[in-house]
Design a protein around this motif. Structure first.
Motif, PDB file in Angstrom:
ATOM      1  N   ASN A 161     -17.927  -5.673   4.600  1.00  0.00           N
ATOM      2  CA  ASN A 161     -17.968  -4.753   5.740  1.00  0.00           C
ATOM      3  C   ASN A 161     -18.662  -5.397   6.943  1.00  0.00           C
ATOM      4  OD1 ASN A 161     -20.545  -4.606   4.597  1.00  0.00           O
ATOM      5  ND2 ASN A 161     -20.785  -2.444   5.113  1.00  0.00           N
ATOM      6  N   LEU A 162     -19.556  -6.334   6.686  1.00  0.00           N
ATOM      7  CA  LEU A 162     -20.210  -7.047   7.790  1.00  0.00           C
ATOM      8  C   LEU A 162     -19.186  -7.903   8.538  1.00  0.00           C
ATOM      9  CD1 LEU A 162     -23.470  -8.133   5.924  1.00  0.00           C
ATOM     10  CD2 LEU A 162     -23.130  -6.151   7.434  1.00  0.00           C
ATOM     11  N   THR A 163     -18.322  -8.554   7.786  1.00  0.00           N
ATOM     12  CA  THR A 163     -17.255  -9.345   8.401  1.00  0.00           C
ATOM     13  C   THR A 163     -16.303  -8.429   9.163  1.00  0.00           C
ATOM     14  OG1 THR A 163     -17.406 -10.939   6.600  1.00  0.00           O
ATOM     15  CG2 THR A 163     -15.409 -11.001   7.940  1.00  0.00           C
ATOM     16  N   ALA A 164     -16.002  -7.286   8.572  1.00  0.00           N
ATOM     17  CA  ALA A 164     -15.108  -6.325   9.232  1.00  0.00           C
ATOM     18  C   ALA A 164     -15.694  -5.887  10.573  1.00  0.00           C
ATOM     19  CB  ALA A 164     -14.876  -5.119   8.333  1.00  0.00           C
ATOM     20  N   MET A 165     -16.981  -5.596  10.582  1.00  0.00           N
ATOM     21  CA  MET A 165     -17.623  -5.194  11.844  1.00  0.00           C
ATOM     22  C   MET A 165     -17.621  -6.342  12.846  1.00  0.00           C
ATOM     23  SD  MET A 165     -20.804  -2.690  10.833  1.00  0.00           S
ATOM     24  CE  MET A 165     -21.583  -3.786   9.664  1.00  0.00           C
ATOM     25  N   PHE A 167     -15.534  -8.854  13.144  1.00  0.00           N
ATOM     26  CA  PHE A 167     -14.208  -9.173  13.672  1.00  0.00           C
ATOM     27  C   PHE A 167     -13.423  -7.945  14.128  1.00  0.00           C
ATOM     28  CE2 PHE A 167     -15.191 -12.969  11.188  1.00  0.00           C
ATOM     29  CZ  PHE A 167     -14.856 -13.963  12.092  1.00  0.00           C
ATOM     30  N   GLY A 168     -14.015  -6.780  14.037  1.00  0.00           N
ATOM     31  CA  GLY A 168     -13.368  -5.567  14.530  1.00  0.00           C
ATOM     32  C   GLY A 168     -12.281  -5.007  13.630  1.00  0.00           C
ATOM     33  N   TYR A 169     -12.370  -5.267  12.328  1.00  0.00           N
ATOM     34  CA  TYR A 169     -11.389  -4.707  11.399  1.00  0.00           C
ATOM     35  C   TYR A 169     -11.797  -3.286  11.054  1.00  0.00           C
ATOM     36  CZ  TYR A 169     -10.181  -9.628  10.673  1.00  0.00           C
ATOM     37  OH  TYR A 169      -9.822 -10.928  10.850  1.00  0.00           O
ATOM     38  N   GLY A 170     -10.847  -2.376  11.175  1.00  0.00           N
ATOM     39  CA  GLY A 170     -11.134  -0.980  10.858  1.00  0.00           C
ATOM     40  C   GLY A 170     -10.256  -0.484   9.728  1.00  0.00           C
TER      41      GLY A 170
END
Length: 200
Positions: A161-165, A167-170
């Motif tokens: 989830n840190l990577t998602a935040m 890189f803006g992955y939702g």
């Protein structure tokens, strides 16, 4: 020192889930393409089905018009890969497909009133193709749902989830049931209900 940073960065990025996001995003795109492919197959069958029914049941104009309008509504929605990233557009697309499914169901129910239509080989072939396509749609939607689930779990789980935040992955939208409350209620079966009078 620079080499050490490169090694450290490589190790961090390999364990951060970035590649997971890339592969699951590609799975979602491929699954979505298959869903669209099957919906297009269904849309392509509809004009032939409507024309066949029209030949036998022209007085059923409202049903035929409903199918034609529902197909036109589905066709008016731009089904692009970006659609899966826009929950409102996705819901609109899903609603239009639901309306088309409902209209087709009404058309097939109407066909029950016309024995000559039911015995027409072209109609039976189209009906079989439509049933097969509906099954393919179900399979394609299930694959899409699973791909989205895998992606969304990665978006919401630590540490990815840190990577998602970063890189803006939702979270991506998935198919839903139109009336979840209605289908969660078990059907009522009453064998004591009055029976219809026998046909004479």
């Amino acid at each position: 020192m620079r080499a050490l940073w490169m090694v450290l960065l490589t190790v961090l990025l390999s364990g951060c889930g970035y590649n997971t996001f890339q592969s699951t995003d590609e799975q979602i795109k491929a699954s979505w393409a298959e869903v669209l492919n099957q919906y297009q197959r269904r849309a392509d069958l509809i004009p032939n089905l409507v024309n066949t029914v029209k030949g036998y049941a022209s007085q059923e104009k409202s049903v035929l018009l409903g199918v034609t309008e529902a197909r036109a509504k589905v066709g008016s929605i731009q089904a692009t890969p970006e659609l899966i990233n826009d929950p409102q557009a996705f819901a609109k697309f899903q609603a239009a497909q639901g309306e088309l499914t409902s209209a087709l169901s009404r058309l097939l129910v109407v066909s029950e009133n016309y024995p000559q239509l039911k015995s027409d080989q072209n109609f039976r072939d189209l009906q079989a193709q439509l049933e097969g396509t509906e099954n393919r749609i179900t399979v394609a939607r299930n694959r899409y749902i699973k791909a989205v689930q895998e992606y969304n779990v990665a978006v919401r789980s630590f540490p990815t989830n840190l990577t998602a935040m970063l890189f803006g992955y939702g979270v991506k939208p998935s198919f839903t049931v139109e009336d979840e409350k209605e289908i969660s209620r078990p059907p009522t079966v009453d064998f004591n209900a009055p029976q219809p009078a026998p046909a004479k």
